[in-house]
Design an enzyme around this catalytic site. Structure first.
Site, PDB file in Angstrom:
ATOM      1  N   SER A 142     103.659  46.201 -16.197  1.00 35.00           N
ATOM      2  CA  SER A 142     103.728  47.597 -16.627  1.00 35.00           C
ATOM      3  C   SER A 142     102.780  47.879 -17.796  1.00 35.00           C
ATOM      4  O   SER A 142     102.549  49.021 -18.143  1.00 35.00           O
ATOM      5  CB  SER A 142     105.160  47.967 -17.018  1.00 35.00           C
ATOM      6  OG  SER A 142     105.521  47.323 -18.219  1.00 35.00           O
ATOM      7  N   LYS A 148     106.713  48.173 -24.031  1.00 37.81           N
ATOM      8  CA  LYS A 148     106.082  49.465 -23.762  1.00 37.81           C
ATOM      9  C   LYS A 148     105.337  49.950 -24.988  1.00 37.81           C
ATOM     10  O   LYS A 148     105.506  49.456 -26.093  1.00 37.81           O
ATOM     11  CB  LYS A 148     107.156  50.495 -23.377  1.00 37.81           C
ATOM     12  CG  LYS A 148     107.861  50.238 -22.049  1.00 37.81           C
ATOM     13  CD  LYS A 148     106.966  50.506 -20.877  1.00 37.81           C
ATOM     14  CE  LYS A 148     107.671  50.209 -19.561  1.00 37.81           C
ATOM     15  NZ  LYS A 148     108.113  48.797 -19.447  1.00 37.81           N
TER      16      LYS A 148
END
Lengths: 191, 191
Positions: free
Chosen positions: A113, A150
């Site tokens: 991700s 993230k």
DNA sequence: TTGACCTGGGAACGATCGTTCGATAGTTTG
DNA sequence: CAAACTATCGAACGATCGTTCCCAGGTCAA
């Protein structure tokens, strides 16, 4: 003329292999000195230079400079440190990456991700806990009882977690955003 | 009943502090055993369990399991080893990344030609010199008197240097391909 | 309770360690 | 050229190392 750098290199290699020093006689064999007294003199020199130290038990141990590495710049073609003591930048990776050892944790990265931020699965993130996070930091957050890596960003005064991969959605936490720590470094090993 | 895990933890702590083992008598003091024979027995047990080994000189050295470290996994939310802080700081990044210190050089990455491989400008590449390179390795080559970081590949039995960025051309060396070393690791620092 | 078993303490021993002291060869200094 | 210095070697020495053996105390099963 003693070739201390070469001797040191041999010692460093042996230490990297075994994580321990050989006895003086072994060091002699290792570096090519036939007498323990020569070894003793050589070690004294390295000790003065800060490469070696002594434990409380008066045993040999690596000093602060023992783990230093040379950083070569990619612009110069001059090969690494022939006699170039002058503009030699050195650093140890530990000191470079870890400022606060007791609050630093390593986390292995799962998933892709963050691939567009140069963070690949299998990489190891150096995470510093209880570190104030700002928008723009890469953070380790806890979402649904799982660690997730993230990019922290702000939308309308609200923190959001952005992946660096168009295939993943932006995470907009409903309640309080639970942060585990801030990523201060990244390590990858090939082969 | 012997408390080997506690003994081991003490040993790991000492090793983390000094990067070297104390003599048997010192180990005894360290872990609370008053007799060297007890120490000997304890060490034998740890050796059997794979935590310790012996060097060619029959010296004590850390075994493969000695540096076992809980790298926090991203799947579990259980926080990493809350109680056992002791065995945490043993593995250093230097030891993780650098196997052969005397042949290892750090090179700071310039340019974005490897961006799709997760290598960004400013990153530090851990380069091992005189290391046999194969197709698929990331290598540091010398082109036009400059270091350049590229992916080594083979086309028609000929080695070529491929960037990981569509904006850059594949380099097909005319003469002999001059390699500086192979990239065995990568380090990045944030903030 | 007895006896086998295990663990740690204590002492002795040979082996090995690192230090020390000259001697030697090569280099630098005056 | 002689003198001073340096780096190494070789040998000798006491200190310390890790091993070994035996014994004391505790636990567990019979």
């Amino acid at each position: 003329m003693p070739d201390d750098p070469a001797y040191l290199a041999q010692l460093q290699d042996y230490y990297a292999r075994h994580r321990v020093f050989p006895p003086y006689s072994g060091i002699g064999r290792l570096v090519g000195l036939k007498s323990k007294s020569s070894v003793s003199a050589m070690l004294a020199r390295l000790r003065l230079a800060g490469f070696l130290e002594a434990t409380p038990d008066r045993r040999l141990k690596p000093g602060p400079r023992f783990f230093e590495r040379v950083v070569a710049d990619s612009v110069r073609a001059g090969f690494p440190q022939p006699a170039d003591d002058s503009a030699k930048e050195t650093l140890t990776l530990d000191e470079y990456l870890i400022e606060n050892p007791s609050r630093t944790v390593l986390v292995r990265v799962k998933g892709d991700s963050m691939i567009d931020a140069g963070i690949q699965p299998g990489d190891i993130a150096v995470v510093q806990r209880s570190f104030e996070a700002h928008a723009g930091d890469v953070v380790v957050a806890i979402v649904d009882d799982e660690f997730t890596l993230k990019l922290l960003d702000k939308e309308d005064g609200q923190y959001v977690l952005k992946p660096a991969n168009p295939a993943y959605p932006v995470i907009r936490p409903k309640g309080k955003l639970e942060l585990f720590g801030v990523v201060v470094g990244m390590v990858r090993k090939y082969r």
